[in-house]
Design a protein around this motif. Structure first.
Motif, PDB file in Angstrom:
ATOM      1  N   TYR A  50      -6.719   1.744  -2.585  1.00 14.91           N
ATOM      2  CA  TYR A  50      -7.242   0.483  -2.061  1.00 14.91           C
ATOM      3  C   TYR A  50      -6.802  -0.726  -2.897  1.00 14.91           C
ATOM      4  CZ  TYR A  50     -10.006   3.312   1.092  1.00 14.91           C
ATOM      5  OH  TYR A  50     -10.396   4.201   2.071  1.00 14.91           O
ATOM      6  N   ARG A  51      -6.198  -0.469  -4.044  1.00  9.54           N
ATOM      7  CA  ARG A  51      -5.622  -1.574  -4.814  1.00  9.54           C
ATOM      8  C   ARG A  51      -4.400  -2.152  -4.114  1.00  9.54           C
ATOM      9  NH1 ARG A  51      -5.530   1.386 -10.793  1.00  9.54           N
ATOM     10  NH2 ARG A  51      -7.705   2.099 -10.783  1.00  9.54           N
ATOM     11  N   HIS A  52      -3.793  -1.361  -3.237  1.00 11.70           N
ATOM     12  CA  HIS A  52      -2.548  -1.785  -2.583  1.00 11.70           C
ATOM     13  C   HIS A  52      -2.608  -1.760  -1.058  1.00 11.70           C
ATOM     14  CE1 HIS A  52      -0.327  -1.891  -6.388  1.00 11.70           C
ATOM     15  NE2 HIS A  52      -0.966  -0.776  -6.692  1.00 11.70           N
ATOM     16  N   PHE A  53      -3.531  -0.970  -0.493  1.00  8.59           N
ATOM     17  CA  PHE A  53      -3.596  -0.828   0.963  1.00  8.59           C
ATOM     18  C   PHE A  53      -5.044  -0.991   1.411  1.00  8.59           C
ATOM     19  CE2 PHE A  53      -0.255   2.032  -0.654  1.00  8.59           C
ATOM     20  CZ  PHE A  53       0.863   1.406  -0.104  1.00  8.59           C
ATOM     21  N   ALA A  54      -5.260  -1.933   2.303  1.00  8.99           N
ATOM     22  CA  ALA A  54      -6.635  -2.201   2.747  1.00  8.99           C
ATOM     23  C   ALA A  54      -7.218  -1.042   3.535  1.00  8.99           C
ATOM     24  CB  ALA A  54      -6.664  -3.474   3.597  1.00  8.99           C
ATOM     25  N   ASP A  55      -6.351  -0.342   4.306  1.00 17.32           N
ATOM     26  CA  ASP A  55      -6.820   0.757   5.139  1.00 17.32           C
ATOM     27  C   ASP A  55      -5.629   1.619   5.536  1.00 17.32           C
ATOM     28  OD1 ASP A  55      -5.490  -0.822   7.043  1.00 17.32           O
ATOM     29  OD2 ASP A  55      -7.357  -1.730   7.738  1.00 17.32           O
ATOM     30  N   ARG A  56      -5.907   2.621   6.361  1.00 18.68           N
ATOM     31  CA  ARG A  56      -4.839   3.539   6.776  1.00 18.68           C
ATOM     32  C   ARG A  56      -3.745   2.805   7.538  1.00 18.68           C
ATOM     33  NH1 ARG A  56      -3.017   6.124  11.014  1.00 18.68           N
ATOM     34  NH2 ARG A  56      -4.593   5.188  12.365  1.00 18.68           N
ATOM     35  N   GLU A  57      -4.127   1.809   8.348  1.00 21.50           N
ATOM     36  CA  GLU A  57      -3.138   1.059   9.118  1.00 21.50           C
ATOM     37  C   GLU A  57      -2.162   0.326   8.199  1.00 21.50           C
ATOM     38  OE1 GLU A  57      -6.362   1.215   9.844  1.00 21.50           O
ATOM     39  OE2 GLU A  57      -6.116   2.415  11.660  1.00 21.50           O
ATOM     40  N   ALA A  58      -2.663  -0.182   7.070  1.00 22.56           N
ATOM     41  CA  ALA A  58      -1.791  -0.875   6.119  1.00 22.56           C
ATOM     42  C   ALA A  58      -0.799   0.105   5.495  1.00 22.56           C
ATOM     43  CB  ALA A  58      -2.622  -1.553   5.036  1.00 22.56           C
ATOM     44  N   LEU A  59      -1.268   1.313   5.186  1.00 19.43           N
ATOM     45  CA  LEU A  59      -0.374   2.345   4.655  1.00 19.43           C
ATOM     46  C   LEU A  59       0.671   2.726   5.693  1.00 19.43           C
ATOM     47  CD1 LEU A  59       0.408   4.454   2.518  1.00 19.43           C
ATOM     48  CD2 LEU A  59      -1.354   5.965   3.491  1.00 19.43           C
ATOM     49  N   GLU A  60       0.249   2.889   6.932  1.00 13.69           N
ATOM     50  CA  GLU A  60       1.169   3.217   8.015  1.00 13.69           C
ATOM     51  C   GLU A  60       2.231   2.139   8.172  1.00 13.69           C
ATOM     52  OE1 GLU A  60       0.530   2.830  12.612  1.00 13.69           O
ATOM     53  OE2 GLU A  60      -0.332   4.728  11.936  1.00 13.69           O
ATOM     54  N   SER A  61       1.807   0.884   8.109  1.00 15.57           N
ATOM     55  CA  SER A  61       2.755  -0.218   8.257  1.00 15.57           C
ATOM     56  C   SER A  61       3.757  -0.230   7.110  1.00 15.57           C
ATOM     57  CB  SER A  61       1.995  -1.549   8.316  1.00 15.57           C
ATOM     58  OG  SER A  61       2.778  -2.545   8.919  1.00 15.57           O
ATOM     59  N   ALA A  62       3.296   0.067   5.902  1.00 14.05           N
ATOM     60  CA  ALA A  62       4.198   0.116   4.748  1.00 14.05           C
ATOM     61  C   ALA A  62       5.221   1.239   4.909  1.00 14.05           C
ATOM     62  CB  ALA A  62       3.397   0.306   3.466  1.00 14.05           C
ATOM     63  N   LEU A  63       4.787   2.364   5.453  1.00 17.38           N
ATOM     64  CA  LEU A  63       5.720   3.461   5.708  1.00 17.38           C
ATOM     65  C   LEU A  63       6.736   3.072   6.774  1.00 17.38           C
ATOM     66  CD1 LEU A  63       3.346   6.565   5.656  1.00 17.38           C
ATOM     67  CD2 LEU A  63       5.197   6.083   4.049  1.00 17.38           C
ATOM     68  N   ALA A  64       6.297   2.334   7.787  1.00 21.66           N
ATOM     69  CA  ALA A  64       7.212   1.884   8.826  1.00 21.66           C
ATOM     70  C   ALA A  64       8.274   0.961   8.247  1.00 21.66           C
ATOM     71  CB  ALA A  64       6.440   1.172   9.936  1.00 21.66           C
ATOM     72  N   VAL A  65       7.868   0.065   7.344  1.00 16.97           N
ATOM     73  CA  VAL A  65       8.822  -0.824   6.680  1.00 16.97           C
ATOM     74  C   VAL A  65       9.833  -0.001   5.891  1.00 16.97           C
ATOM     75  CG1 VAL A  65       9.096  -2.575   4.881  1.00 16.97           C
ATOM     76  CG2 VAL A  65       7.273  -2.798   6.584  1.00 16.97           C
ATOM     77  N   HIS A  66       9.332   0.982   5.148  1.00 23.95           N
ATOM     78  CA  HIS A  66      10.215   1.868   4.386  1.00 23.95           C
ATOM     79  C   HIS A  66      11.220   2.532   5.320  1.00 23.95           C
ATOM     80  CE1 HIS A  66      11.432   4.958   1.452  1.00 23.95           C
ATOM     81  NE2 HIS A  66      11.380   5.783   2.483  1.00 23.95           N
ATOM     82  N   LEU A 108       6.434   7.557  13.629  1.00 21.97           N
ATOM     83  CA  LEU A 108       5.482   6.573  13.102  1.00 21.97           C
ATOM     84  C   LEU A 108       6.044   5.159  13.228  1.00 21.97           C
ATOM     85  CD1 LEU A 108       3.318   6.753   9.939  1.00 21.97           C
ATOM     86  CD2 LEU A 108       4.870   4.819  10.212  1.00 21.97           C
ATOM     87  N   MET A 109       7.332   4.997  12.947  1.00 20.55           N
ATOM     88  CA  MET A 109       7.970   3.687  13.003  1.00 20.55           C
ATOM     89  C   MET A 109       7.901   3.079  14.395  1.00 20.55           C
ATOM     90  SD  MET A 109      11.306   4.771  10.789  1.00 20.55           S
ATOM     91  CE  MET A 109      12.399   3.522  11.482  1.00 20.55           C
ATOM     92  N   PHE A 110       8.066   3.926  15.415  1.00 22.26           N
ATOM     93  CA  PHE A 110       8.241   3.405  16.769  1.00 22.26           C
ATOM     94  C   PHE A 110       7.219   3.915  17.773  1.00 22.26           C
ATOM     95  CE2 PHE A 110      12.631   3.333  14.990  1.00 22.26           C
ATOM     96  CZ  PHE A 110      12.819   1.959  15.027  1.00 22.26           C
ATOM     97  N   GLY A 111       6.345   4.803  17.361  1.00 26.25           N
ATOM     98  CA  GLY A 111       5.435   5.420  18.303  1.00 26.25           C
ATOM     99  C   GLY A 111       4.217   4.593  18.629  1.00 26.25           C
ATOM    100  N   GLN A 112       4.008   3.505  17.895  1.00 23.76           N
ATOM    101  CA  GLN A 112       2.850   2.661  18.119  1.00 23.76           C
ATOM    102  C   GLN A 112       3.275   1.193  18.141  1.00 23.76           C
ATOM    103  OE1 GLN A 112       0.715   3.991  14.772  1.00 23.76           O
ATOM    104  NE2 GLN A 112      -0.217   5.741  15.792  1.00 23.76           N
ATOM    105  N   GLU A 113       2.440   0.378  18.685  1.00 22.82           N
ATOM    106  CA  GLU A 113       2.739  -1.056  18.768  1.00 22.82           C
ATOM    107  C   GLU A 113       2.915  -1.637  17.370  1.00 22.82           C
ATOM    108  OE1 GLU A 113       0.851  -5.166  20.677  1.00 22.82           O
ATOM    109  OE2 GLU A 113      -0.131  -3.225  20.979  1.00 22.82           O
ATOM    110  N   CYS A 114       3.951  -2.457  17.212  1.00 19.51           N
ATOM    111  CA  CYS A 114       4.218  -3.072  15.911  1.00 19.51           C
ATOM    112  C   CYS A 114       3.135  -4.088  15.576  1.00 19.51           C
ATOM    113  CB  CYS A 114       5.584  -3.753  15.922  1.00 19.51           C
ATOM    114  SG  CYS A 114       6.058  -4.485  14.338  1.00 19.51           S
ATOM    115  N   ASP A 115       2.703  -4.061  14.335  1.00 20.74           N
ATOM    116  CA  ASP A 115       1.703  -5.016  13.864  1.00 20.74           C
ATOM    117  C   ASP A 115       2.398  -6.339  13.566  1.00 20.74           C
ATOM    118  OD1 ASP A 115      -0.284  -6.464  12.672  1.00 20.74           O
ATOM    119  OD2 ASP A 115      -0.522  -5.150  10.937  1.00 20.74           O
TER     120      ASP A 115
END
Length: 201
Positions: A50-66, A108-115
């Motif tokens: 939680y020091r870096h990711f507010a929630d699971r969605e934030a982690l998912e978005s970071a993985l998508a960027v990666h 994960l990158m493309f299976g959901q609507e982009c934030d």
């Protein structure tokens, strides 16, 4: 990754990268994505993410960027920009190869609507599409590069999911590559000046 390796990263102030690696490993192992699971795999406390990711969605978005950046690297690193229709086809080959090599990440990158509130993710996606537009401008200067970039991306993306979902066979990598090449060649003209000849023209 061992917990000892993770803790070394953590103590060197690289907790975010350590958690991303752990989350990616878990994702590719078929585990449900969560901050708790990433922390457990990284060998840190469950509150540390939680020091870096507010929630699971934030982690998912970071993985998508990666994933978007890794895909962009696969398409461009050590390669000259495509200068012909056949070389555009090779971009599609690399795209499908990435999807088959990183299936969980690709979904994960493309299976959901982009934030669209995540500036980093928006920039990563725009960089990929911008590169495709620049390629189309160079190879097909008489055509609409935005439309062609969308068409090319859609075609490569569709082929990727057809292989991932078992609608097309994916056991032979060379056969997959050739299928992608021939499909792109059937849609894009061999040169910028090519056109379909009609009787009595």
């Amino acid at each position: 990754m061992s917990s000892d390796t993770a803790r070394v990263g953590y103590h060197h102030g690289d907790l975010r990268a350590t958690l991303l690696r752990a989350a990616l490993e878990g994702l590719e192992a078929g585990e449900p994505l969560s901050l708790r699971a990433a922390a457990r795999r990284a060998g840190v406390s469950t509150g540390a993410p939680y020091r870096h990711f507010a929630d699971r969605e934030a982690l998912e978005s970071a993985l998508a960027v990666h994933g978007l950046r890794e895909l962009m690297s696969d398409l461009t690193t050590g390669k000259k920009p495509p200068a012909s229709a056949s070389e555009v086809g090779e971009l599609a080959v690399e795209y499908v190869r990435f999807a088959l090599r990183r299936p969980a990440l690709f979904r994960l990158m493309f299976g959901q609507e982009c934030d669209d509130q995540d500036d980093e993710r928006v920039r990563a996606a725009r960089a990929l599409h911008g590169y495709l537009e620049a390629v189309m401008t160079e190879v097909f200067p008489q055509s609409d590069p935005v439309a062609l970039a969308t068409a090319g991306w859609s075609l490569a993306h569709g082929l990727a999911f057809l292989h991932l979902d078992g609608k097309l066979p994916a056991t032979d990598p060379a056969a997959v590559d050739e299928r992608v090449r021939s499909t792109l060649a059937a849609v894009f003209p061999p040169t910028a000046s090519s056109r379909i000849e009609r009787p009595n023209e």
